[in-house]
Design a protein around this motif. Structure first.
Motif, mmCIF file in Angstrom:
data_model
loop_
_atom_site.group_PDB
_atom_site.id
_atom_site.type_symbol
_atom_site.label_atom_id
_atom_site.label_comp_id
_atom_site.label_asym_id
_atom_site.label_seq_id
_atom_site.Cartn_x
_atom_site.Cartn_y
_atom_site.Cartn_z
ATOM 1 N N UNK A 96 6.545 -1.316 1.612
ATOM 2 C CA UNK A 96 6.913 -0.062 0.957
ATOM 3 C C UNK A 96 6.261 0.060 -0.419
ATOM 4 N N UNK A 97 6.190 -1.040 -1.142
ATOM 5 C CA UNK A 97 5.555 -1.019 -2.465
ATOM 6 C C UNK A 97 4.059 -0.759 -2.322
ATOM 7 N N UNK A 98 3.437 -1.425 -1.339
ATOM 8 C CA UNK A 98 2.010 -1.189 -1.086
ATOM 9 C C UNK A 98 1.771 0.270 -0.710
ATOM 10 N N UNK A 99 2.661 0.830 0.108
ATOM 11 C CA UNK A 99 2.517 2.225 0.522
ATOM 12 C C UNK A 99 2.676 3.167 -0.667
ATOM 13 N N UNK A 100 3.587 2.836 -1.577
ATOM 14 C CA UNK A 100 3.790 3.678 -2.757
ATOM 15 C C UNK A 100 2.547 3.675 -3.647
ATOM 16 N N UNK A 101 2.009 2.473 -3.925
ATOM 17 C CA UNK A 101 0.814 2.369 -4.769
ATOM 18 C C UNK A 101 -0.403 2.959 -4.068
ATOM 19 N N UNK A 102 -0.594 2.601 -2.798
ATOM 20 C CA UNK A 102 -1.741 3.099 -2.046
ATOM 21 C C UNK A 102 -1.716 4.605 -1.885
ATOM 22 N N UNK A 103 -0.534 5.145 -1.583
ATOM 23 C CA UNK A 103 -0.410 6.595 -1.441
ATOM 24 C C UNK A 103 -0.711 7.315 -2.744
ATOM 25 N N UNK A 104 -0.239 6.754 -3.853
ATOM 26 C CA UNK A 104 -0.499 7.351 -5.167
ATOM 27 C C UNK A 104 -1.990 7.279 -5.502
ATOM 28 N N UNK A 105 -2.639 6.170 -5.141
ATOM 29 C CA UNK A 105 -4.069 6.021 -5.403
ATOM 30 C C UNK A 105 -4.872 7.063 -4.626
ATOM 31 N N UNK A 106 -4.545 7.244 -3.347
ATOM 32 C CA UNK A 106 -5.255 8.233 -2.541
ATOM 33 C C UNK A 106 -4.991 9.660 -3.045
ATOM 34 N N UNK A 107 -3.753 9.924 -3.477
ATOM 35 C CA UNK A 107 -3.425 11.259 -3.992
ATOM 36 C C UNK A 107 -4.222 11.566 -5.250
ATOM 37 N N UNK A 108 -4.286 10.594 -6.152
ATOM 38 C CA UNK A 108 -5.049 10.772 -7.382
ATOM 39 C C UNK A 108 -6.533 10.911 -7.073
ATOM 40 N N UNK A 109 -7.011 10.151 -6.098
ATOM 41 C CA UNK A 109 -8.416 10.214 -5.700
ATOM 42 C C UNK A 109 -8.752 11.588 -5.126
ATOM 43 N N UNK A 110 -7.835 12.154 -4.347
ATOM 44 C CA UNK A 110 -8.062 13.483 -3.769
ATOM 45 C C UNK A 110 -8.235 14.536 -4.858
ATOM 46 N N UNK A 111 -7.490 14.377 -5.960
ATOM 47 C CA UNK A 111 -7.552 15.347 -7.054
ATOM 48 C C UNK A 111 -8.845 15.235 -7.863
ATOM 49 N N UNK A 112 -9.423 14.037 -7.922
ATOM 50 C CA UNK A 112 -10.630 13.868 -8.740
ATOM 51 C C UNK A 112 -11.907 13.836 -7.912
ATOM 52 N N UNK A 113 -11.792 14.099 -6.597
ATOM 53 C CA UNK A 113 -12.962 14.152 -5.723
ATOM 54 C C UNK A 113 -13.435 15.592 -5.582
ATOM 55 N N UNK A 114 -14.705 15.812 -5.853
ATOM 56 C CA UNK A 114 -15.248 17.169 -5.810
ATOM 57 C C UNK A 114 -15.562 17.631 -4.394
#
Length: 211
Positions: free
Chosen positions: A118-136
């Motif tokens: 669950x902790x890995x999913x929380x960090x990983x999900x947040x990383x992908x979400x942030x990546x989606x916002x900064x990907x052109x």
């Protein structure tokens, strides 16, 4: 004397990428996870990258600057958020990919630790979400958003692949394939065929090295 007629054996070559593609498609089907082709392709690349277990770990110190690399998931995430755009995207992608792969392939061992899936999913999900916002690029932003919103679904897919294939963290199919193509090793060929990767006959391998 009657002539013996032997039926010719035809061996088809299946590339490592093709092998992983079949695994991903089967995993998605078995876990009833529907998605689009770019997500499938991303998972195939993920499997190929992490077959070399060294890619799961960063050195303690950056080779050029001598600065200490972040070691925990939280450190990696915070460091990425404060980095310049290109470095930020690279760190977030690495963090998302690493947590997704580890959760899928080593989830059983994580369940026995303080830091669980669950902790890995929380960090990983947040990383992908942030990546989606900064990907052109819109398509890749969509891919990262899918992984962010449905992280645990894809953990299940990778777990299925881990349990129903010959992929091991300490053995690279790519390295075995390269060894077979370079040396014609019978042992490498046998191991590849055990894993479901059909190989070219040795005479064709030798012919390819001569051309």
């Amino acid at each position: 004397m009657r002539e013996k007629h032997s039926t010719p054996t035809v061996e088809l070559f299946v590339s490592p990428e093709g092998y992983f593609q079949e695994l991903v498609q089967k995993g998605l089907s078995q876990r009833k996870v529907q998605t689009f082709p770019m997500v499938e392709a991303y998972l195939v690349n993920l499997l190929q990258h992490y077959l070399d277990a060294r890619n799961l770990h960063d050195p303690a110190y950056a080779s050029e600057s001598g600065a200490r690399n972040p070691q925990t998931l939280a450190e990696m995430y915070l460091t990425a958020q404060n980095a310049e755009s290109f470095v930020k995207a690279e760190m977030l992608r690495k963090l998302g990919d690493r947590t997704l792969y580890i959760s899928g392939f080593f989830g059983d061992s994580l369940s026995r630790k303080i830091i669980d899936v669950d902790y890995y999913a929380e960090i990983g999900g947040a990383a992908y979400a942030s990546l989606a916002h900064c990907t052109r690029e819109d398509t890749m932003a969509r891919v990262y958003t899918v992984f962010s919103d449905r992280f645990l679904e894809f953990v299940d897919v990778l777990t299925y692949i881990s349990h129903h294939s010959f992929i091991k963290s300490d053995e690279s199919i790519l390295r075995l394939y390269e060894r077979y193509m370079r040396t014609g090793s019978e042992l490498a060929r046998e191991k590849l065929e055990e894993m479901g990767v059909l190989t070219l006959p040795q005479d064709q391998v030798k012919l390819g090295k001569q051309s």
